[in-house]
Design an enzyme around this catalytic site. Structure first.
Site, PDB file in Angstrom:
ATOM      1  N   HIS A 578       0.818  -1.206   0.000  1.00 14.08           N
ATOM      2  CA  HIS A 578       0.000   0.000   0.000  1.00 14.08           C
ATOM      3  C   HIS A 578       0.857   1.263   0.000  1.00 14.08           C
ATOM      4  O   HIS A 578       0.496   2.271  -0.607  1.00 14.08           O
ATOM      5  CB  HIS A 578      -0.932  -0.003   1.222  1.00 14.08           C
ATOM      6  CG  HIS A 578      -2.284  -0.552   0.906  1.00 14.08           C
ATOM      7  ND1 HIS A 578      -3.197  -0.893   1.865  1.00 14.08           N
ATOM      8  CD2 HIS A 578      -2.899  -0.815  -0.282  1.00 14.08           C
ATOM      9  CE1 HIS A 578      -4.300  -1.332   1.288  1.00 14.08           C
ATOM     10  NE2 HIS A 578      -4.139  -1.310  -0.002  1.00 14.08           N
ATOM     11  N   ARG A 721     -11.689  -9.531 -17.987  1.00 17.08           N
ATOM     12  CA  ARG A 721     -11.182 -10.844 -17.564  1.00 17.08           C
ATOM     13  C   ARG A 721     -12.153 -11.421 -16.540  1.00 17.08           C
ATOM     14  O   ARG A 721     -12.459 -10.773 -15.537  1.00 17.08           O
ATOM     15  CB  ARG A 721      -9.786 -10.698 -16.936  1.00 17.08           C
ATOM     16  CG  ARG A 721      -9.216 -12.022 -16.432  1.00 17.08           C
ATOM     17  CD  ARG A 721      -7.783 -11.872 -15.973  1.00 17.08           C
ATOM     18  NE  ARG A 721      -7.663 -11.090 -14.744  1.00 17.08           N
ATOM     19  CZ  ARG A 721      -6.500 -10.644 -14.252  1.00 17.08           C
ATOM     20  NH1 ARG A 721      -5.376 -10.878 -14.915  1.00 17.08           N
ATOM     21  NH2 ARG A 721      -6.459  -9.967 -13.130  1.00 17.08           N
ATOM     22  N   GLU A 814      -1.130 -16.841 -20.356  1.00 15.07           N
ATOM     23  CA  GLU A 814      -0.331 -16.622 -19.140  1.00 15.07           C
ATOM     24  C   GLU A 814       0.584 -17.791 -18.813  1.00 15.07           C
ATOM     25  O   GLU A 814       1.516 -17.643 -18.029  1.00 15.07           O
ATOM     26  CB  GLU A 814      -1.263 -16.394 -17.942  1.00 15.07           C
ATOM     27  CG  GLU A 814      -2.191 -15.211 -18.100  1.00 15.07           C
ATOM     28  CD  GLU A 814      -3.261 -15.208 -17.035  1.00 15.07           C
ATOM     29  OE1 GLU A 814      -3.076 -14.554 -16.003  1.00 15.07           O
ATOM     30  OE2 GLU A 814      -4.299 -15.870 -17.247  1.00 15.07           O
ATOM     31  N   ASN A 837       3.297 -10.795 -17.027  1.00 17.22           N
ATOM     32  CA  ASN A 837       3.773 -11.013 -15.656  1.00 17.22           C
ATOM     33  C   ASN A 837       3.790 -12.502 -15.336  1.00 17.22           C
ATOM     34  O   ASN A 837       4.809 -13.061 -14.914  1.00 17.22           O
ATOM     35  CB  ASN A 837       2.880 -10.280 -14.642  1.00 17.22           C
ATOM     36  CG  ASN A 837       2.845  -8.789 -14.872  1.00 17.22           C
ATOM     37  OD1 ASN A 837       3.609  -8.259 -15.664  1.00 17.22           O
ATOM     38  ND2 ASN A 837       1.956  -8.103 -14.178  1.00 17.22           N
ATOM     39  N   ASP A 838       2.637 -13.156 -15.519  1.00 14.87           N
ATOM     40  CA  ASP A 838       2.556 -14.584 -15.222  1.00 14.87           C
ATOM     41  C   ASP A 838       3.294 -15.423 -16.261  1.00 14.87           C
ATOM     42  O   ASP A 838       3.918 -16.432 -15.923  1.00 14.87           O
ATOM     43  CB  ASP A 838       1.100 -15.031 -15.136  1.00 14.87           C
ATOM     44  CG  ASP A 838       0.537 -14.859 -13.726  1.00 14.87           C
ATOM     45  OD1 ASP A 838       1.330 -14.855 -12.775  1.00 14.87           O
ATOM     46  OD2 ASP A 838      -0.684 -14.729 -13.587  1.00 14.87           O
ATOM     47  N   CYS A 885      -1.165  -7.241 -21.817  1.00 20.52           N
ATOM     48  CA  CYS A 885      -1.698  -6.469 -20.698  1.00 20.52           C
ATOM     49  C   CYS A 885      -0.842  -6.582 -19.447  1.00 20.52           C
ATOM     50  O   CYS A 885      -1.241  -6.142 -18.375  1.00 20.52           O
ATOM     51  CB  CYS A 885      -3.132  -6.889 -20.384  1.00 20.52           C
ATOM     52  SG  CYS A 885      -3.302  -8.625 -19.921  1.00 20.52           S
TER      53      CYS A 885
END
Length: 964
Positions: A578, A721, A814, A837-838, A885
């Site tokens: 955060h 998604r 992914e 990313n994945d 993405c």
């Protein structure tokens, strides 16, 4: 990790000689599918080089490096020969531990064996009658308690007790005596004052081997209004040599000895005083081990032969640990030394061993009979330097690396805020009074939080503080604190105990993002504790500065004046915490997770940070600052220009169009995305929409959310998604079973196909909200054709009742399986959206949140680019489009490569859109395609980045030359 297990032991084996024994061992390995039959030749060749007899009736046969090609999987097996087998012409072997190792994992087994050989067990090895007896015998370790000069340090710079606790833990960790978590397990309530300014603390959490570390502060600090100068930290477990520990306690409680310890500053004298092992003051040489599989049996044997040629004693230590005889094979193997670790050799003065040190070091460098790849010895030895054990030197240009959390360059004087210290009585004035104190404190913090919400400029900050308010209203939180209060604890003691326990439990979660939310618990915990203890907030400097903290809580960042905070540098934290989110929302450059050493930077020292790549420089030269000023001005100018043209289409100089879209997780963010220039929403993370609700949103609630997004887009496409939750991203109202590895478990489409009512409800809400506007639905984590077809069948069934003419259906790419199946899938899907990313994580088998390896999980690695290339080619062959993405879409060095690969759409965060669109308008599609041919031929992500950077510099120079 290899382990010795009873199921891996074969008892009552028979062999007339070593040749038959090796055949027997090879048969066992083949039977267990560890090797092919050809591995026997490797075992035989290894014995010809030198026998593998270890001692006390035990041998450790293993293959040569060339024979590793015959290993199917790494493993170890044990064979007991009750009649014995003559092994080296002199010694009989009753137990053979045969190893098939592709790497250096077997060093762990050797450490276990050599530990067992510290006592005479030869007769027990010979007469053992069961597998359990064999394993118990080998895994038994003698009672111990490490007392060593290297576990003592004096003149430690410390501002508070936490500095001393951290430093004592580092001494233990460096010798591999405790593991990660030991420091967290130290309970301040268990600190014992021994007299003077000496205190002790004991913990049995995460203790690998019992030990004692002693640290003395350069200047005593204060704890509970008492002086605190020396900490004796005892790492205890059931293997502790209790008589030795009692002897240490006797010394500490002897008035005369205690007085000497209290006054002594020389660590060797302290070691002598407590009976600790002292490093001999002998001539020494250091060397980095270059062998690919470390100091295993063969090189260790050659080292023993070399050292035995000298009459004088030669000792060796690993990474400045305890010294062992370099003439003992078992002692050398017990070190478990791996490639890149440092050995320190010392030689007995006035003997031939001193002259032999140079030859020994050279032999180690040369591989001790093995071919080796050289290591960066200077860098390794520098990293081992004693003055770097605690704090990074801040002399000169000390450039270091953390985690890039919020983009931008910043520099200024350091404003270092160390963790607050709270003093309070452990026991209170009764349950009623303490409960009232706590209620008043919580109420005051709630008022401050509401003020923070009202004054916050960014929606993200308001949402975080709203979450903090909800935490304080959590009945479970109140209940947990009350359970401590009824035991007569004071309000601050009860509050702190419960918050820490809750935060520790949060940190233990396997999902990295959720684990990082422990910082939020501690943030609100500290705010309430500050009110209870009357601790005022730290005053902010008047001039711009770089804020340096252990971890910056969201409330810390949001209360700061963003016009004064030039940048943020923290010791811990991650890019998804955060605090990082808030820093990005306020556009404050931030580098997090840089290590505890940053807290030792002197206040007012100039620090330069780069939030784009995670680098920071302490006391930079003026030239670096000047460059930073120029670069920051250039970036600001580029952003201003980019924002002015953000609504223009994204077309390359040779008329190739690329769609630039936005990734969003909250429906409120779509308006900002459109304002930033998004031509579509390329990824609506619906799991975050679900998380915005306290309970599972029904069909009507979802329809309203999706309709809001489509209304705001005003005809622009929306790519949604479907629900992507699972073991690593759980929803409180959608429990899933705990999994050993949630990233490889029940998540994404795998989960929703098993909960089809969830998928049906979500798809129905989407179709009803679309009103024939451009809707694109994609299913996440598809790795098998059957998953795609099952999900598509559910959607097709719903389309009968809720037709949608402007609909496309695709999948997220992914996992490598989806990319490899792209030629087949492309016949059926309408589009692919690549989640880099994945895809990078799964392709390279690197957890993208791993504290050490995450930087190596780079989406520009050629292996990932090859999968993207195959996906694009397969899609275009069938007239389908491809988007990206993942974070790679906004990476300035990746954009030309993705464009050159033919990616049709790039989707990214709102703030990245203007710059990405501006960059694409400067590119030439044909040149990008040529660049891709070179990138796919590179051997690493680093090489790709260097290639693109060089091309960009060349283009910039050509442009400047043309202008001139």
């Amino acid at each position: 990790m290899l382990a010795l297990e009873t199921g891996h032991v074969r008892m009552q084996q028979q062999a007339a000689d070593k040749s038959q024994a090796l055949q027997c061992l090879a048969n066992i390995l083949v039977e267990d599918n560890l090797v092919t039959p050809e591995y026997l030749t490797g075992l035989q060749d290894r014995e010809k080089q030198s026998p593998t007899y270890l001692g006390q009736g035990i041998a450790i046969p293993h293959g040569t490096p060339d024979s590793r090609q015959h290993i199917l999987q790494t493993g170890v097996r044990l064979a007991h020969f009750p009649e014995g087998v003559l092994w080296d012409g002199e010694n009989k072997v009753y137990l053979a531990v045969v190893i098939a190792a592709k790497s250096d994992e077997h060093l762990q087994v050797l450490q276990i064996l050599t530990r067992a050989l510290s006592e005479d067990i030869s007769e027990q090895v010979k007469t053992s009658t069961s597998a359990e007896e064999i394993i118990d015998l080998l895994q038994a370790s003698p009672p111990s308690l490490a007392l060593h000069e290297n576990l003592i340090d004096t003149q430690v710079p410390a501002d508070d007790i936490e500095d001393l606790l951290w430093h004592s833990t580092q001494l233990l960790k460096k010798q591999n005596l405790v593991s990660c978590g030991f420091l967290t397990g130290l309970n301040l309530n268990q600190l014992i004052p021994l007299g003077g300014d000496i205190w002790s603390i004991t913990s049995n959490n995460h203790v690998l081997s019992p030990a004692v570390s002693i640290v003395k502060a350069q200047n005593p600090v204060t704890y509970n209004e008492q002086p605190f100068g020396t900490l004796i930290c005892i790492a205890n477990n059931d293997k502790t040599d209790m008589p030795q520990l009692h002897r240490l306690m006797d010394i500490l409680f002897d008035p005369e000895q205690f007085q000497r310890l209290n006054q002594q500053q020389d660590r060797r004298q302290i070691a002598d005083l407590i009976g600790a092992e002292v490093n001999p003051d002998w001539p020494s040489r250091k060397v980095v081990v270059a062998n690919a599989h470390g100091l295993h049996a063969r090189p260790a044997t050659n080292l023993v032969k070399l050292t035995k040629a000298y009459d004088g004693e030669i000792l060796v230590a690993l990474d400045d640990g305890s010294y062992v005889s370099a003439k003992s094979l078992t002692k050398l193997l017990s070190l478990g030394c791996r490639r890149g670790q440092v050995l320190t050799f010392i030689a007995q003065p006035e003997t031939d061993a001193v002259e032999g040190l140079a030859k020994i070091v050279q032999a180690v460098k040369s591989g001790l009979g093995e071919e080796v790849e050289p290591v960066d010895e200077q860098a390794t030895l520098t990293a081992q330097a004693p003055d770097l054990e605690f704090a990074r030197s801040i002399d000169g240009n000390d450039q270091s690396i953390g985690i890039a959390a919020s983009a931008g360059l910043a520099f200024g004087p350091a404003h270092v805020i160390k963790p607050k210290q709270f003093s309070y009585e452990r026991f209170g004035d009764g349950v009623e009074k303490e409960t009232q104190k706590l209620k008043h404190a919580v109420a005051e913090v709630k008022r401050h939080l509401q003020d923070d919400i009202d004054s916050a400029e960014a929606v993200q900050i308001q949402q975080i503080f709203q979450a903090h308010l909800e935490m304080l209203d959590d009945p479970e939180l109140v209940k947990g604190v009350n359970e401590h209060l009824v035991h007569d604890l004071s309000a601050p003691a009860a509050w702190h105990a419960h918050i820490e326990a809750a935060a520790d439990a949060q940190e233990a979660l396997k999902d990295k993002v959720l684990a990082e939310r422990a910082a939020d618990l501690r943030d609100i915990g500290e705010r309430v504790l500050a009110v209870l203890c009357g601790v005022a907030a730290t005053e902010e400097p008047d001039a711009p500065y770089i804020l340096i903290m252990h971890d910056v809580g969201p409330s810390d960042v949001a209360r700061l004046n963003k016009d004064r905070v030039a940048g943020i540098l923290t010791a811990v934290g991650g890019a998804s915490a955060h605090s990082a989110i808030v820093a990005r929302a306020l556009a404050i450059p931030a580098v997090v997770g840089a290590g505890e050493a940053v807290l030792n930077i002197e206040t007012q020292t100039t620090v330069l940070i780069n939030g784009d790549n995670g680098e920071y420089v302490i006391s930079p030269e003026q030239a670096l600052i000047d460059n930073a000023i120029q670069e920051r001005a250039r970036q600001q100018q580029l952003r201003l220009i980019a924002e002015k043209s953000s609504q223009d289409p994204t077309i390359t100089t040779d008329a190739h169009q690329v769609e630039v879209a936005a990734n969003i997780g909250k429906i409120q963010a779509v308006r900002d995305a459109v304002s930033a220039g998004a031509e579509a929403i390329g990824l609506l993370r619906t799991e975050l929409v679900f998380m915005a609700h306290a309970s599972a949103p029904n069909e009507q609630t979802q329809e309203a959310d999706y309709r809001h997004v489509l209304d705001t887009l005003a005809g622009r496409p929306l790519v949604v998604r479907t629900l992507d939750v699972g073991g690593d991203k759980p929803l409180p109202y959608l429990p899933v079973p705990s999994e050993e590895n949630p990233f490889l478990g029940l998540r994404g489409i795998r989960l929703t196909l098993r909960r089809p009512e969830l998928l049906r409800q979500q798809l129905t809400a989407l179709l009803k909200a679309s009103d024939n506007r451009p809707l694109r639905i994609m299913f996440p984590m598809v790795g098998r054709l059957e998953e795609w077809r099952a999900a598509k069948a559910i959607l097709d069934e719903l389309l009968v009742s809720y037709p949608c003419e402007n609909l496309q259906v695709g999948i997220m790419v992914e996992v490598p399986a989806a990319a490899l199946l792209a030629p087949i899938l492309a016949k059926e899907v309408d589009f692919f959206s690549i989640g880099t990313n994945d895809l990078t994580q799964y392709t390279m088998a690197i957890d993208r949140g791993h504290p050490l390896l995450s930087a190596e999980a780079d989406g520009l690695h050629p292996s990932v680019l090859m999968l993207i290339d195959q996906t694009v080619k397969a899609a275009h062959a069938h007239g389908k489009w491809v988007g990206v993405c993942g974070e790679l879409a906004a990476d300035a060095l990746a954009v030309p490569v993705l464009v050159g690969l033919g990616v049709d759409e790039l989707s990214m965060s709102n703030t990245s859109i203007p710059l990405a669109k501006a960059q694409i308008r400067t590119l030439n599609f044909a040149n990008c395609q040529q660049l891709v041919h070179k990138a796919l031929a590179c051997d690493s992500a680093t090489a790709v980045r260097e290639l693109v950077s060089a091309e960009q510099n060349r283009a910039a120079n050509n442009s400047q030359a043309n202008q001139e």
